[in-house]
Design a protein around this motif. Structure first.
Motif, PDB file in Angstrom:
ATOM      1  N   ARG A 156       0.837  -1.202   0.000  1.00  0.00           N
ATOM      2  CA  ARG A 156       0.000   0.000   0.000  1.00  0.00           C
ATOM      3  C   ARG A 156       0.875   1.257   0.000  1.00  0.00           C
ATOM      4  O   ARG A 156       0.603   2.218  -0.709  1.00  0.00           O
ATOM      5  N   GLN A 157       1.944   1.263   0.814  1.00  0.00           N
ATOM      6  CA  GLN A 157       2.839   2.418   0.848  1.00  0.00           C
ATOM      7  C   GLN A 157       3.520   2.615  -0.503  1.00  0.00           C
ATOM      8  O   GLN A 157       3.714   3.755  -0.941  1.00  0.00           O
ATOM      9  N   LYS A 200       0.923   4.121  -2.901  1.00  0.00           N
ATOM     10  CA  LYS A 200       0.603   5.511  -2.572  1.00  0.00           C
ATOM     11  C   LYS A 200       1.769   6.445  -2.863  1.00  0.00           C
ATOM     12  O   LYS A 200       1.602   7.652  -2.908  1.00  0.00           O
ATOM     13  N   ASP A 241       4.530   6.504  -0.917  1.00  0.00           N
ATOM     14  CA  ASP A 241       5.257   6.774   0.323  1.00  0.00           C
ATOM     15  C   ASP A 241       6.619   6.103   0.331  1.00  0.00           C
ATOM     16  O   ASP A 241       7.541   6.560   1.003  1.00  0.00           O
ATOM     17  N   LEU A 242       6.742   4.988  -0.392  1.00  0.00           N
ATOM     18  CA  LEU A 242       8.006   4.268  -0.521  1.00  0.00           C
ATOM     19  C   LEU A 242       8.424   4.256  -1.984  1.00  0.00           C
ATOM     20  O   LEU A 242       7.585   4.107  -2.872  1.00  0.00           O
ATOM     21  N   TYR A 283      11.144  -0.188  -1.037  1.00  0.00           N
ATOM     22  CA  TYR A 283      10.230  -1.328  -0.926  1.00  0.00           C
ATOM     23  C   TYR A 283      11.008  -2.645  -0.995  1.00  0.00           C
ATOM     24  O   TYR A 283      10.799  -3.547  -0.183  1.00  0.00           O
TER      25      TYR A 283
END
Length: 94
Positions: free
Chosen positions: A53-54, A57, A59-60, A65
């Motif tokens: 999910r990150q 989105k 965020d990573l 990741y």
């Protein structure tokens, strides 16, 4: 010959439009939510789900990741090592 040229140009335009980044509101990386809004999306039940999910989105980054997934795999290998039949007694299978 003209038909081949028109078909080639049409395919190139279609490919460019398909790969063009979405800039409209509500479209893009991780902004796709069901009609009920963000609350309607079920929360991930695993660490891998949270990391995905990150990543989606934004965020990573991809390298972050991959590094985190490597850490999860290493921790899982320490906690639950894979036992292959014959590892306990190497000469027994020969």
């Amino acid at each position: 010959m003209v038909i081949l040229l028109v078909a080639t140009v049409g395919l190139m335009v279609a490919a460019a439009l398909a790969l063009w980044p979405a800039r409209e509101a509500g479209k893009g990386r991780g902004d796709e939510f069901p009609p009920g809004g963000p609350a309607a999306v079920p929360e991930p039940s695993s660490l891998e789900g949270v990391l995905v999910r990150q990543l989606l989105k934004g965020d990573l980054s991809r390298p972050q990741y991959l590094r985190e997934i490597e850490r999860v795999a290493a921790r899982d290998d320490e906690r639950h090592p894979l036992k292959i039949p014959g590892d306990e007694h190497p000469g027994a299978c020969a």
